[in-house]
Design an enzyme around this catalytic site. Structure first.
Site, PDB file in Angstrom:
ATOM      1  CB  CYS A 147       0.782  -0.326   1.795  1.00  0.00           C
ATOM      2  SG  CYS A 147       1.257  -2.054   1.621  1.00  0.00           S
ATOM      3  CB  CYS A 191      -5.741  -7.145  15.639  1.00  0.00           C
ATOM      4  SG  CYS A 191      -4.742  -6.496  14.312  1.00  0.00           S
ATOM      5  CB  CYS A 223      -2.151  -1.860  11.637  1.00  0.00           C
ATOM      6  SG  CYS A 223      -1.839  -1.720   9.881  1.00  0.00           S
TER       7      CYS A 223
END
Ligand code: SAH
Ligand code: SF4
Length: 375
Positions: free
Chosen positions: A123, A112, A360
């Site tokens: 967000c 990733c 993340c």
């Protein structure tokens, strides 16, 4: 700062070498050093003549990522925190064989990768956006995440690279990483040009050699860029971070939805789907009391059916300092069953790496906080 050599495509290198009156086969040799052997410095390139190396060194940089911190053990999810040349921190997460997550039968290692330092999209549940956006990654900084992890894997003996065959002009090397998901820090489609260049390099037979179908781009919903991606020749997989199947829910947790409403996003996805004929994936984080009621499974199922999308349910990973919680396992299972009942293909991720802040942006945030506290 000079451009890094790993930000150049083969065509660009060939044009450069031509202007230097260097033969074309030297480009092939250089590319083998960069992507097959993952050379971290110019000195390693022993079959290139000195004058050429001097020209290269004078005109281009050759950076490799500096490992700052690593979490997780071999054969589990491992997280790498890297320092870039300007001191900025980014993350990559290595996930061992995880079949069928994005439609592939047997991937050995999925990496990733990040595309930006921080994220401008803010967000409400995400650690990457908490400190805002700092800058876009250059193509080489995106590409180098794959190479740097593979270098570490081969030095720790955990990959097949010790068994690599000798390198010839046609690729015979097997990559330790054969799946890439662009789901690390940043909004990939907000760094469109560099993303596409990096993925082109990772995909090319002279570069990473990773099939386009083994590369998944995740976006929070940048509708115009989804349309643009639909016209690109390469067949990347696309994942949409939906997290809500109504404007009310998406507006609450994802500010991007105020710019590109669900209607606009769905129209762009439909366009992508028609152009590419490919299955989309919806990412849907389950957040307690926000989007996890079974009633919300109905509009989600309707969208999934309309777009022939598969749904990946991901129980929320708690972020320190944010109020959101992961629902009970039973709630997650009930949501999954509600989708299945409506004949939607769905999986519930029993989160790997939950214990190491795998979502993340979390390791970077933690490290930056610790650095501030220590100063
Ligand atoms: N910006 C892109 C890609 C990076 S985020 C996007 O939003 O799609 C990758 C995925 O991780 C997104 O689906 C994102 O919503 C999810 N994510 C972010 N924070 C998370 C958390 N705390 N727990 C679980 N998933 C999270
Ligand atoms: Fe940015 Fe994606 Fe995090 Fe949203 S979820 S803040 S778009 S990285």
């Amino acid at each position: 700062m000079p451009t890094d050599i790993k930000s150049l495509t083969r065509d660009e290198l060939e044009a450069q070498f031509k202007s230097w009156k260097e033969p074309a086969y030297r480009v092939t040799q250089l590319l083998e050093w960069l992507y097959a052997r993952r050379a971290a410095n110019w000195d390693a390139m022993t079959n290139l003549p000195k004058p050429l190396l001097e020209k290269l060194q004078k005109n281009f940089s050759l950076h490799s990522l500096e490992l700052v911190r690593k979490q997780g053990a071999q054969d589990t999810t491992q997280k790498f925190l890297w320092k870039l040349a300007d001191g900025a921190l980014i993350e990559s997460v290595l996930i061992p064989a995880n079949p069928a997550l994005y439609g592939e039968a047997s991937d050995r290692h999925t990496l990733c990768i990040s595309t930006q330092v921080g994220c401008a999209y803010g967000c409400k549940f995400c650690a990457s956006g908490l400190d805002g956006w700092k800058r876009n990654l250059a193509p080489d900084e995106i590409v180098e995440q794959v190479l740097a992890v593979e270098r570490l894997m081969s030095s720790s003996g955990s990959s097949s690279s010790s068994k690599e065959k000798p390198i010839t002009s046609t690729r015979t090397t097997t990559r330790a990483i054969d799946n890439v998901v662009v789901m690390g820090m940043g909004e990939p489609l907000a760094n469109y040009e560099h993303l596409l260049k990096a993925l082109t390099i990772l995909n090319a037979p002279w570069g990473g050699g990773i099939g386009a179908r083994k590369i998944t781009i995740s976006t929070s919903g940048l509708a115009p860029q989804i349309r643009r991606l639909a016209t690109e020749p390469l067949q990347f997989r696309l994942a949409i971070s939906l997290h809500g199947a109504t404007d009310a829910v998406r507006n609450r947790i994802m500010p991007v939805n105020r710019k590109h409403s669900l209607k606009e996003l769905v129209a762009a996805c439909e366009y992508y789907q028609i152009q590419k004929g490919r299955m989309l994936t919806f990412e849907y984080i389950l957040i307690a009391g926000v989007n996890d009621s079974v009633e919300q499974a109905r509009p989600l199922a309707a969208l999934a059916k309309k777009l022939f999308a598969k749904v990946n349910l991901i129980p929320y990973n708690k972020v320190e300092g944010l109020p959101w919680e992961r629902p009970d396992e039973k709630v997650c299972e009930a949501f999954l069953r509600a989708l299945e009942k409506q004949k939607v293909t769905a999986t519930l991720r029993r989160e790997k790496g939950h214990d190491i802040d795998a979502a993340c942006g979390q390791l970077r945030l933690k490290t930056e906080k610790e650095l501030v506290a220590a100063a």
